[in-house]
Write a protein that holds these residues in place. Sequence first.
Motif, PDB file in Angstrom:
ATOM      1  N   TYR A 135      39.907  43.030  33.644  1.00  0.00           N
ATOM      2  CA  TYR A 135      38.714  43.580  34.258  1.00  0.00           C
ATOM      3  C   TYR A 135      37.802  44.062  33.600  1.00  0.00           C
ATOM      4  CZ  TYR A 135      43.063  43.942  37.272  1.00  0.00           C
ATOM      5  OH  TYR A 135      44.103  43.339  37.776  1.00  0.00           O
ATOM      6  N   TYR A 136      36.355  43.498  33.698  1.00  0.00           N
ATOM      7  CA  TYR A 136      35.121  43.849  32.992  1.00  0.00           C
ATOM      8  C   TYR A 136      34.799  44.983  33.636  1.00  0.00           C
ATOM      9  CZ  TYR A 136      34.563  40.068  29.761  1.00  0.00           C
ATOM     10  OH  TYR A 136      34.831  38.920  28.747  1.00  0.00           O
ATOM     11  N   ASP A 137      34.612  45.038  35.031  1.00  0.00           N
ATOM     12  CA  ASP A 137      34.246  46.007  35.836  1.00  0.00           C
ATOM     13  C   ASP A 137      35.299  46.338  37.051  1.00  0.00           C
ATOM     14  OD1 ASP A 137      32.600  47.649  37.576  1.00  0.00           O
ATOM     15  OD2 ASP A 137      31.206  45.927  38.151  1.00  0.00           O
ATOM     16  N   LEU A 138      35.788  47.497  36.854  1.00  0.00           N
ATOM     17  CA  LEU A 138      36.997  47.990  37.662  1.00  0.00           C
ATOM     18  C   LEU A 138      36.386  48.198  38.983  1.00  0.00           C
ATOM     19  CD1 LEU A 138      38.821  50.360  35.216  1.00  0.00           C
ATOM     20  CD2 LEU A 138      39.872  48.216  36.461  1.00  0.00           C
ATOM     21  N   GLU A 139      35.278  48.527  39.032  1.00  0.00           N
ATOM     22  CA  GLU A 139      34.440  48.780  40.565  1.00  0.00           C
ATOM     23  C   GLU A 139      34.361  47.759  41.313  1.00  0.00           C
ATOM     24  OE1 GLU A 139      34.592  51.958  41.791  1.00  0.00           O
ATOM     25  OE2 GLU A 139      35.476  52.511  39.824  1.00  0.00           O
ATOM     26  N   ALA A 140      34.266  46.552  40.819  1.00  0.00           N
ATOM     27  CA  ALA A 140      33.970  45.442  41.606  1.00  0.00           C
ATOM     28  C   ALA A 140      35.517  44.841  42.021  1.00  0.00           C
ATOM     29  CB  ALA A 140      33.523  44.147  40.580  1.00  0.00           C
ATOM     30  N   ILE A 141      36.484  45.382  41.888  1.00  0.00           N
ATOM     31  CA  ILE A 141      37.762  44.695  41.879  1.00  0.00           C
ATOM     32  C   ILE A 141      38.333  45.772  43.155  1.00  0.00           C
ATOM     33  CG2 ILE A 141      39.983  43.969  41.423  1.00  0.00           C
ATOM     34  CD1 ILE A 141      37.580  42.490  40.317  1.00  0.00           C
ATOM     35  N   PRO A 142      38.772  45.471  44.590  1.00  0.00           N
ATOM     36  CA  PRO A 142      39.304  46.807  45.311  1.00  0.00           C
ATOM     37  C   PRO A 142      40.821  47.018  44.790  1.00  0.00           C
ATOM     38  CG  PRO A 142      38.339  44.801  46.536  1.00  0.00           C
ATOM     39  CD  PRO A 142      38.129  44.500  45.143  1.00  0.00           C
ATOM     40  N   LYS A 143      40.928  48.065  44.808  1.00  0.00           N
ATOM     41  CA  LYS A 143      41.966  48.739  44.308  1.00  0.00           C
ATOM     42  C   LYS A 143      43.295  48.141  44.793  1.00  0.00           C
ATOM     43  CE  LYS A 143      40.514  53.730  43.829  1.00  0.00           C
ATOM     44  NZ  LYS A 143      40.788  54.902  44.154  1.00  0.00           N
ATOM     45  N   GLN A 144      43.437  47.501  45.911  1.00  0.00           N
ATOM     46  CA  GLN A 144      44.750  46.697  46.299  1.00  0.00           C
ATOM     47  C   GLN A 144      44.728  45.646  45.717  1.00  0.00           C
ATOM     48  OE1 GLN A 144      42.098  47.519  48.232  1.00  0.00           O
ATOM     49  NE2 GLN A 144      41.502  45.915  49.886  1.00  0.00           N
ATOM     50  N   TRP A 145      43.840  45.066  44.830  1.00  0.00           N
ATOM     51  CA  TRP A 145      43.734  43.688  44.255  1.00  0.00           C
ATOM     52  C   TRP A 145      44.007  44.102  42.641  1.00  0.00           C
ATOM     53  CZ3 TRP A 145      44.807  39.608  46.932  1.00  0.00           C
ATOM     54  CH2 TRP A 145      44.603  39.702  48.354  1.00  0.00           C
ATOM     55  N   ARG A 146      43.884  45.015  42.074  1.00  0.00           N
ATOM     56  CA  ARG A 146      44.017  45.370  40.525  1.00  0.00           C
ATOM     57  C   ARG A 146      45.656  45.576  40.369  1.00  0.00           C
ATOM     58  NH1 ARG A 146      40.503  50.693  40.363  1.00  0.00           N
ATOM     59  NH2 ARG A 146      38.684  50.043  41.646  1.00  0.00           N
TER      60      ARG A 146
END
Length: 273
Positions: A135-146
């Motif tokens: 993940y380059y940008d954690l904020e771009a990934i909804p928490k449930q998909w990380r």
Amino acid sequence: MLPYWDAVLRPFLTALDAGPTIEIGAAAGETTVRLAELAVETETVLHTVDPDHQFDVAQVEQRFGAHFCFHRERSHDALHRIGPAAAAILDGDHNWYTVNGELKRLREAALAAGRPFPLVILHDVEWPYGRRDMYYDLEAIPKQWRKPWDRRGIRWGRSSLDEEGGGINSRLANAIEEGGPRNGVLTAVEDFLEESEAPAELRIVRGGAGIGILASAELLEATPALRREWGRLHSPQFLMEHIQRLSDTAAHATAALWEATSAPVRATGQGLP
């Protein structure tokens, strides 16, 4: 992507009927310039998408004019607005959520326009991110998909991240474990193909983290020149040339390692101890 320009990207892209190309992930812009030059040659437009680019966009815009359109935003947002494309080059955020979502949006745009699913060329379908999210940008990934992640490096042959501060990409947010469902670029492509109603095939050019070429049966049927390039990937000539490319790359890396780790020769002319 740039090392595969002459062997894969250019011949496949020129085999297509002229139409917009979408590039996701530009980094320093080296491949971007090649794609923009091709857009001029084929009288079409390149849409480049990157929220964190590392090149002078204004300079590229000035050079290529209407043949280049830059989108400083996340890929999922940009793809909704760009519309259908003849081809897409995916080399942005290397995780399941991003890549699977990009493929779905490309499909939606094609269906809405009544066009075949575009030719898609993806980087990082092999190790280290074929089966592991980054993940380059954690904020771009909804928490449930990380996936559970950490800023630790990756070592060849190990599923877990390195505990000693070594490995590659130790400053990036890497999934702690490799493999499993919805984890990695290749898994994202495979899941997309499994759920897609229209038949399509993925072929992989090995080495350099892997280049995946995704083509629908409809596009191959409609484009004879593309079918010829598709067949070339499995030809003896291509395979022998690719072996040579991999051998040259390995020799270059070995020489660089020797030069970096060897002590300098003494002024007396004596060899190394």
